[in-house]
Design a protein around this motif. Structure first.
Motif, PDB file in Angstrom:
ATOM      1  N   ALA A  85       0.848  -1.205   0.000  1.00  0.00           N
ATOM      2  CA  ALA A  85       0.000   0.000   0.000  1.00  0.00           C
ATOM      3  C   ALA A  85       0.881   1.251   0.000  1.00  0.00           C
ATOM      4  CB  ALA A  85      -0.928  -0.020   1.205  1.00  0.00           C
ATOM      5  N   ASP A  86       1.952   1.222   0.794  1.00  0.00           N
ATOM      6  CA  ASP A  86       2.865   2.383   0.810  1.00  0.00           C
ATOM      7  C   ASP A  86       3.510   2.578  -0.555  1.00  0.00           C
ATOM      8  OD1 ASP A  86       2.375   3.134   3.408  1.00  0.00           O
ATOM      9  OD2 ASP A  86       3.948   1.854   4.246  1.00  0.00           O
ATOM     10  N   ARG A  87       3.810   1.468  -1.227  1.00  0.00           N
ATOM     11  CA  ARG A  87       4.405   1.584  -2.569  1.00  0.00           C
ATOM     12  C   ARG A  87       3.417   2.230  -3.540  1.00  0.00           C
ATOM     13  NH1 ARG A  87       8.072  -3.548  -4.302  1.00  0.00           N
ATOM     14  NH2 ARG A  87       8.940  -4.101  -2.285  1.00  0.00           N
ATOM     15  N   VAL A  88       2.141   1.866  -3.428  1.00  0.00           N
ATOM     16  CA  VAL A  88       1.129   2.471  -4.320  1.00  0.00           C
ATOM     17  C   VAL A  88       1.006   3.963  -4.009  1.00  0.00           C
ATOM     18  CG1 VAL A  88      -1.310   2.471  -5.020  1.00  0.00           C
ATOM     19  CG2 VAL A  88      -0.138   0.301  -4.623  1.00  0.00           C
ATOM     20  N   ILE A  89       1.038   4.302  -2.726  1.00  0.00           N
ATOM     21  CA  ILE A  89       0.942   5.727  -2.342  1.00  0.00           C
ATOM     22  C   ILE A  89       2.123   6.512  -2.920  1.00  0.00           C
ATOM     23  CG2 ILE A  89       1.016   7.325  -0.373  1.00  0.00           C
ATOM     24  CD1 ILE A  89      -0.572   5.142   1.215  1.00  0.00           C
ATOM     25  N   GLU A  90       3.279   5.882  -2.911  1.00  0.00           N
ATOM     26  CA  GLU A  90       4.468   6.536  -3.494  1.00  0.00           C
ATOM     27  C   GLU A  90       4.237   6.841  -4.985  1.00  0.00           C
ATOM     28  OE1 GLU A  90       8.926   5.054  -3.600  1.00  0.00           O
ATOM     29  OE2 GLU A  90       7.959   4.734  -1.659  1.00  0.00           O
ATOM     30  N   VAL A  91       3.628   5.878  -5.681  1.00  0.00           N
ATOM     31  CA  VAL A  91       3.343   6.089  -7.110  1.00  0.00           C
ATOM     32  C   VAL A  91       2.350   7.246  -7.269  1.00  0.00           C
ATOM     33  CG1 VAL A  91       2.546   5.044  -9.262  1.00  0.00           C
ATOM     34  CG2 VAL A  91       3.726   3.630  -7.573  1.00  0.00           C
ATOM     35  N   ILE A  92       1.329   7.273  -6.420  1.00  0.00           N
ATOM     36  CA  ILE A  92       0.328   8.356  -6.493  1.00  0.00           C
ATOM     37  C   ILE A  92       1.029   9.701  -6.299  1.00  0.00           C
ATOM     38  CG2 ILE A  92      -1.661   9.401  -5.301  1.00  0.00           C
ATOM     39  CD1 ILE A  92      -2.666   6.544  -4.768  1.00  0.00           C
ATOM     40  N   ASN A  93       1.883   9.759  -5.283  1.00  0.00           N
ATOM     41  CA  ASN A  93       2.601  11.022  -5.031  1.00  0.00           C
ATOM     42  C   ASN A  93       3.436  11.440  -6.228  1.00  0.00           C
ATOM     43  OD1 ASN A  93       1.576  11.537  -2.498  1.00  0.00           O
ATOM     44  ND2 ASN A  93       3.122  10.287  -1.463  1.00  0.00           N
ATOM     45  N   SER A  94       4.009  10.432  -6.916  1.00  0.00           N
ATOM     46  CA  SER A  94       4.861  10.768  -8.060  1.00  0.00           C
ATOM     47  C   SER A  94       4.024  11.289  -9.230  1.00  0.00           C
ATOM     48  CB  SER A  94       5.680   9.544  -8.496  1.00  0.00           C
ATOM     49  OG  SER A  94       4.860   8.668  -9.241  1.00  0.00           O
ATOM     50  N   ILE A  95       2.745  10.917  -9.294  1.00  0.00           N
ATOM     51  CA  ILE A  95       1.902  11.377 -10.413  1.00  0.00           C
ATOM     52  C   ILE A  95       1.353  12.776 -10.151  1.00  0.00           C
ATOM     53  CG2 ILE A  95      -0.106  10.881 -11.867  1.00  0.00           C
ATOM     54  CD1 ILE A  95      -0.044   8.018 -10.873  1.00  0.00           C
ATOM     55  N   ILE A  96       0.913  13.002  -8.902  1.00  0.00           N
ATOM     56  CA  ILE A  96       0.240  14.297  -8.675  1.00  0.00           C
ATOM     57  C   ILE A  96       1.274  15.356  -8.339  1.00  0.00           C
ATOM     58  CG2 ILE A  96      -1.933  13.201  -8.114  1.00  0.00           C
ATOM     59  CD1 ILE A  96      -1.552  13.771  -5.227  1.00  0.00           C
TER      60      ILE A  96
END
Ligand SMILES: CC(=O)N[C@H]1[C@@H](OP(=O)(O)OP(=O)(O)OC[C@H]2O[C@@H](n3ccc(=O)[nH]c3=O)[C@H](O)[C@@H]2O)O[C@H](CO)[C@@H](O)[C@@H]1O
Length: 366
Positions: A355-366
């Motif tokens: 889940a933390d890895r997915v959040i990292e991806v989200i942060n990198s997109i927005i």
């Protein structure tokens, strides 16, 4: 952050979305969340129960056969899709999300496509080792594709892929034994096996369990059997004519699965990707009977990714009988060494910070 999220149809698409939401809440990252699903999918029951805002779109899948009725169904599917995209655009304009996330199922196709047209940041999550129809369609429109198995990478544009694992893994990873088995009338201190056919249940596994009941009655381990909600009445009717001892518990569905999983010695089930994420996050020995009725036989591929590392045993559905089920469980439970080795191999494959890895991806997109 304002998040719109959609995963529809089955638990395997819904629970990863809910796990991601829970983790974002835990980390104080979530200002508002809106879940978009369908009325008919399991999400319409599961999501509101979690107190999450829930809106629906009307959508259905394509039929593969192109006879008259298939053709008419597909025309309707296209009409519903176009209408849903329009509705989804209006939901997005009202909610104003910072990110729109899709975890699979037809409904996520309409929402994520609408978001990409409106130039809102988008991420899809693929749970399986073979890409789903909706995610394959969406891949060219979205910003990033989070995957759970390395082996699926060649099915998406290379520059969009990030290996994150399945957020549900992180939700269950830290769970300790809860001693909740007494809620099913089982003893907390007896070795217990879960037998179930994914989030909707599987008739072939249900039949094998029913055929195995006379043998299971005599075992010193317990079996917690989940039939799936739609099959429960049928299973109960068959069991009524039989003796079912108190080392066996039969239920339609388990709502608090993360709290039950750590109490299990072994799992017998399909090879849905989210179940496998749970099995590998906790390191639980398993016997997998992949569904042969899924796109591109993806459950067999999911299962093989564990079997090749001796992290699970595979029984093809064609070989599944009550006797085979009992014999496989007897031999697994009689050999603590192989249980331990399988548990260790399974845990090695797990991605407990998914889940933390997915959040990292989200942060990198927005
Ligand atoms: C028939 C079909 O299309 N199945 C797909 C579906 O499976 P399905 O929905 O069965 O998905 P999974 O086995 O991956 O996950 C099931 C989820 O439901 C939970 N659960 C299950 C039973 C229960 O009583 N309570 C409960 O909470 C499990 O803990 C797990 O979190 O999505 C998966 C993930 O994309 C795919 O790999 C499967 O191929």
């Amino acid at each position: 952050m304002r998040v719109m999220i959609s995963g529809g149809g089955t638990g395997g698409h819904i629970y990863p979305a809910l796990a991601l939401i829970e983790r974002m809440q835990q980390r104080g990252l979530l200002d508002a969340v809106l879940y978009v699903g369908t009325k008919r999918g399991l999400e319409s029951k599961i999501v509101p129960e979690q107190g999450i805002d829930f809106k629906t779109l009307e959508i259905q899948g394509f039929k593969r056969s192109m006879n008259i009725s298939g053709f008419q169904t597909n025309l309707k599917t296209i009409r519903l899709f176009l209408h849903s995209v329009k509705e989804a655009k209006s939901m997005i304009k009202t909610f104003k999300p910072d990110i729109v996330v899709g975890t699979g199922g037809y409904v996520s196709g309409a929402l994520l496509y609408a978001a990409s047209r409106l130039k809102v940041p988008t991420l899809i999550h693929e749970q399986n080792s073979a890409a789903g129809v909706t995610n394959r369609f969406l891949a060219r429109f979205v910003d990033k594709v989070a995957i759970s198995f390395e082996s699926v990478s060649d099915q998406f544009p290379m520059h969009k892929i990030v290996l994150t694992g399945n957020p549900r893994a992180q939700q269950v990873a830290g769970m300790l034994p809860n001693e909740r088995l007494h809620e099913f009338g089982l003893k907390p201190d007896s070795p217990t096996v879960l037998v179930f056919g994914g989030s909707r249940g599987a008739p072939s596994i249900n039949q094998a369990f029913i055929d195995a009941v006379p043998a299971f009655n005599t075992r010193d381990y317990q079996v917690l059997f989940v039939s799936g909600r739609v099959h429960f009445d049928d299973v109960q009717a068959q069991l009524k004519t039989m003796t079912v001892n108190d080392n066996l518990a039969v239920v339609p569905y388990i709502s608090n699965m993360p709290e039950i999983l750590p109490d299990l010695k072994a799992i017998v089930g399909r090879a849905g990707a989210t179940s496998l994420a749970e099995i590998t996050a906790l390191g639980i020995p398993s016997i997998l009977i992949p569904s042969p009725y899924v796109t591109n036989n993806h459950q067999t591929k999911n299962a093989e990714s564990l079997v090749k590392d001796d992290a699970a045993i595979l029984i093809p559905e064609t070989q599944l009988t009550g006797a085979k089920l009992v014999q496989s469980l007897d031999s697994l439970l009689a050999t603590p060494d192989s249980q331990q080795a399988m548990a260790k191999a399974a845990k090695k494959i797990g991605i407990p910070d998914a889940a933390d890895r997915v959040i990292e991806v989200i942060n990198s997109i927005i």
